[in-house]
Structures are given as C-alpha cells and as structure tokens.
Motif scaffolding. Structure first.
Motif, mmCIF file in Angstrom:
data_model
loop_
_atom_site.group_PDB
_atom_site.id
_atom_site.type_symbol
_atom_site.label_atom_id
_atom_site.label_comp_id
_atom_site.label_asym_id
_atom_site.label_seq_id
_atom_site.Cartn_x
_atom_site.Cartn_y
_atom_site.Cartn_z
ATOM 1 N N UNK A 122 -9.406 5.412 -13.003
ATOM 2 C CA UNK A 122 -8.695 5.242 -14.263
ATOM 3 C C UNK A 122 -9.546 5.861 -15.356
ATOM 4 N N UNK A 123 -8.900 6.317 -16.435
ATOM 5 C CA UNK A 123 -9.675 6.903 -17.528
ATOM 6 C C UNK A 123 -9.867 5.902 -18.661
ATOM 7 N N UNK A 124 -10.882 6.164 -19.465
ATOM 8 C CA UNK A 124 -11.114 5.451 -20.713
ATOM 9 C C UNK A 124 -11.334 6.489 -21.801
ATOM 10 N N UNK A 125 -11.137 6.088 -23.053
ATOM 11 C CA UNK A 125 -11.483 6.931 -24.198
ATOM 12 C C UNK A 125 -12.766 6.364 -24.789
ATOM 13 N N UNK A 126 -13.778 7.188 -24.924
ATOM 14 C CA UNK A 126 -15.100 6.709 -25.298
ATOM 15 C C UNK A 126 -15.149 6.089 -26.691
ATOM 16 N N UNK A 127 -14.239 6.467 -27.571
ATOM 17 C CA UNK A 127 -14.222 5.899 -28.920
ATOM 18 C C UNK A 127 -13.156 4.822 -29.074
ATOM 19 N N UNK A 128 -12.503 4.451 -27.962
ATOM 20 C CA UNK A 128 -11.413 3.477 -27.994
ATOM 21 C C UNK A 128 -11.716 2.334 -27.019
ATOM 22 N N UNK A 129 -12.545 1.365 -27.407
ATOM 23 C CA UNK A 129 -12.864 0.261 -26.496
ATOM 24 C C UNK A 129 -11.652 -0.532 -26.024
ATOM 25 N N UNK A 130 -10.509 -0.401 -26.684
ATOM 26 C CA UNK A 130 -9.302 -1.055 -26.184
ATOM 27 C C UNK A 130 -8.984 -0.565 -24.775
ATOM 28 N N UNK A 131 -9.361 0.669 -24.442
ATOM 29 C CA UNK A 131 -9.119 1.174 -23.091
ATOM 30 C C UNK A 131 -10.047 0.493 -22.078
ATOM 31 N N UNK A 132 -11.211 0.034 -22.530
ATOM 32 C CA UNK A 132 -12.129 -0.681 -21.635
ATOM 33 C C UNK A 132 -11.634 -2.094 -21.347
ATOM 34 N N UNK A 133 -10.811 -2.615 -22.242
ATOM 35 C CA UNK A 133 -10.225 -3.934 -21.999
ATOM 36 C C UNK A 133 -9.357 -3.911 -20.748
ATOM 37 N N UNK A 134 -8.671 -2.805 -20.502
ATOM 38 C CA UNK A 134 -7.872 -2.678 -19.283
ATOM 39 C C UNK A 134 -8.783 -2.577 -18.058
ATOM 40 N N UNK A 135 -9.856 -1.794 -18.162
ATOM 41 C CA UNK A 135 -10.806 -1.683 -17.059
ATOM 42 C C UNK A 135 -11.332 -3.067 -16.677
ATOM 43 N N UNK A 136 -11.688 -3.858 -17.677
ATOM 44 C CA UNK A 136 -12.195 -5.218 -17.449
ATOM 45 C C UNK A 136 -11.193 -6.046 -16.653
#
Length: 411
Positions: A122-136
C-alpha cells in the motif's frame, strides 16, 4: 510544472548536509533544513527559522520540504497547504458521485483477498499522515492473516530497521530523518512490534529513478526468497505501488512469479482518495476500514481505497476522527499556558513513560502564536508531557495517565 521529489532525493539531501546545532543562524535553506533535522531540544527555533525566511531556492522544493517539516510536528493542515503550494495544478472540479464502487467495505475486500497472496503493498504520502492512519489499521488484520514481515520505504537501510526492530520504537534524532519522527509513523512501528511483525528495509539508494525502482523490487524479491512462506506487508511512498511506467510494483511483477496485491489510497495532489457521496455503513466507526469503500485501482493497482465523506486535518475539529487510529487513541486538550503569556510558539509533546526520553513522541503539536491549546491523541498508558517555548527551553514536564480514554495526573 513542479515535480514531486522522490523520497530518496530528500534523504540524500539530508544525509550529505546534516550538521550539529550551533548558535549561528543558517544562511541557506539547506542549512536551515539540516539544522532542523539535527534538532530535538531546539526543534522549535529551528522550525521557526525555516518559516521566517523567504528562501530564494526553487519554490517547489522549498514548499515540499516545509510540508514535510510541518507534518513532523503535527501541523497537518499547514503541511497540506504548503504541499499544494509546491505545485501549479488547478484543483479539479468535482465529478460527482463515483459509480464504480465495489461491493462491501475496504475491510471486507482486504479480509477476503490478503490470505490468497504472500505480499500486500500500500502507498502512503509522506506529508499526509492521514494515510499512515490506514496503514496502522491494516496491521492487525494482516497479522491475523499470517503476515509477519513489515517492509517500509521509511526504513531507509538495514541498520535503522534492525535498531527499531530491537528497540520497538524510533528515536527522535537526525538518524531517523523526517518520516520516522512523525508521531503517527512512530505509532505504526510500535503497533507492528506489539503485534509481532519483524521490520525490514527494502529501500534502494540511487540518484537515477529507474535504478531505484528496480533496486527496490529486487530487494523485496530477495526478502521473499530469503524467507520462504513468509507473508510480507510493504508500505511504499506515493507511486511506487503502481504497476506501470517502470515503477517498483511493475518491476517486481517482472521478477516475482507469484501474484501480489497493490493498493492505492491516493487521489488528487497525493492526498487520500475521497468521495463526499459515500456514507459509512451503519455501526462503522468513523474513518475505520469498515467505513471505507473501494473501487477498481488506478495506475495498474488492484484497488483504490475511497474514504467516506470528508475529513479534517485540523486537530479536534469535526471530521478529525482519523487521528484516533481506528478508535485506539482518545482526544485530549492541553493548554499552552506553561510556555508563558503571549508565547510565540509552544511545542507540546507526550512521550511514553516506559520509553527513552529520546523516543519519538506518541503525539506532539507545535502551537503557533495565539494558539491557546494543543490537541493530542493518546492510547491508554502513562506519559510524560513536556512544554517547550519558542527558544526551545523546557518550561514544564508533567506525568499523566490515560485509562479508558480518561486522563489523570500522576503525582
């Protein structure tokens, strides 16, 4: 047209220029960046220096790096604004409601597909921590499906991966650069270790984009070969998950015979894909995987995750439920009064009491002038909350406990 800088270019820039903090003000944007990434106690003055100067450097680069710096101190809305300033793309007009949504939630889709393969990316955007919430949120589901290895682009070499794997969390120092010092990324790593994942690096240092994509793919194939039967969860930056244009996922498909899943969660301007017409199913927690939908993938990916409705990047605002990381953290408001009246800035950080004082905080927010509080999101546990003023001086440190979402002071 401005171009998005690849993560390796950012890391390379930092590696060749990192210097120790001194009292001499940096004279160039790169020197100011170096000072910032080398700072912990002096993070606030270094951040203020970055933003107080009109730097003459390439403005796309400047704004992208300012966005990365802002994400690291919890200023997510400002990070989004600065990232958008780095580009000259007009915001597209709404195309109305999507007519291509798949059946069921993203959680349903992932549950039924992940068990069939040995690799999910899955991808994340490095300046968008909201995308890391999905990874979590993906971590526990994938662990139940037998996944045991977490390979992340942010783990830029094997040494940093091994150190965090052994310690259980990243340190808030220059060796971690930007990405690993952002609090939600830190929580992703902590959760992975709590669940029993092994952390691995697959990054490939290269100044030639094509060589980097091929190197990343080769490194992932090597991990799979070295650990036969293991299931691997890959978190990549931006377009590396695309199966087209020579990107990493396409290169991997050429050398790895088995099928794997490639999941995109990004839409316009590298922000999460959303559909204001989509409503979460009854009973689904806001911004949980059960509330998200999916549609056939863009750029050769298997699917694109679609968030229901809209969300807010401002902490404590309506629509900021994503900061609870699927309901595992609760919202708490801390006043900035300890930094003094009329404070120019106040950095409020909450660190786990059972971790080193140098650990990346569980959460932090750099309040600017006139902001009277900092909204932090914390799991149940014991913390040390610190307050630093605009000069980086520690003004106060408190011991607190959060139990069942209720905060109390610890003597």
């Amino acid at each position: 047209m401005a171009k998005w800088l690849s993560g390796v270019m950012v890391l390379y820039t930092l590696v060749v220029g990192v210097v120790s903090a001194t009292k001499t003000p940096p004279q160039t944007f790169q020197a100011a960046l170096d000072r910032y990434v080398a700072s912990r106690d002096q993070l606030v003055p270094a951040w203020r220096r970055l933003h107080a100067t009109r730097w003459p450097d390439d403005q796309s680069y400047v704004y992208q790096m300012l966005a990365t710096a802002d994400a690291m101190v919890g200023r997510y809305a400002q990070a989004r604004q600065e990232f958008e300033q780095a580009f000259d793309r007009p915001r597209p007009k709404s195309s109305g409601c999507s007519s291509a949504l798949g059946e069921g939630s993203f959680q349903d889709w992932l549950s039924s597909h992940a068990a069939r393969v040995d690799l999910v990316m899955v991808n994340e955007a490095h300046t968008e921590p909201v995308t890391r919430a999905l990874v979590y949120q993906m971590l526990p589901l994938l662990r139940r499906q037998g996944y045991t290895i977490l390979a992340m682009e942010a783990l830029y070499d094997s040494d940093i991966a091994r150190a965090i794997d052994a310690r259980g969390y990243p340190l808030d120092d220059k060796a971690a650069f930007y990405y690993l010092r952002e609090p939600i990324e830190g929580e992703v790593l902590r959760e992975a270790k709590r669940l029993g994942f092994r952390l691995m690096s697959y990054e490939q240092w290269a100044n030639v984009p094509g060589a980097r994509e091929a190197g990343q793919a080769a490194n992932l194939a090597a991990i799979l070969k070295k650990h036969p039967g293991a299931k691997v969860f890959v978190v990549a930056g931006h377009g590396h998950v695309y199966r087209q244009d020579g990107r990493m996922a396409q290169r991997l498909a050429e050398i790895y015979a088995k099928p794997f899943l490639s999941i995109n969660q990004l839409g316009w301007q590298e922000s999460p894909a959303t559909d204001p017409c989509v409503r979460a199913p009854a009973g689904a927690a806001a911004d949980s995987m059960a509330s998200m939908r999916w549609k056939p993938g863009d750029h050769g990916t298997d699917i694109t995750v679609v968030r229901a409705g809209t969300y807010a990047l401002e902490r404590g605002a309506a629509g900021s439920d994503w900061l609870t990381l699927g309901g595992t953290r609760s919202h708490h408001r801390f006043g900035t009064a300890p930094c003094g009246p009329h404070a120019k800035a106040c950095l409020v950080e909450a660190r786990y009491a059972d971790e080193q004082a140098e650990a990346v905080p569980a959460d932090r927010y750099l309040a600017g002038e006139g902001e009277e509080h900092a909204d932090l999101y914390l799991r149940d546990g014991r913390y040390v909350v610190s307050y630093r003023d605009a000069a980086g001086k520690l003004k106060e440190s408190d011991n607190i406990s959060v139990a069942h979402g209720v905060l109390s002071t610890v003597p």
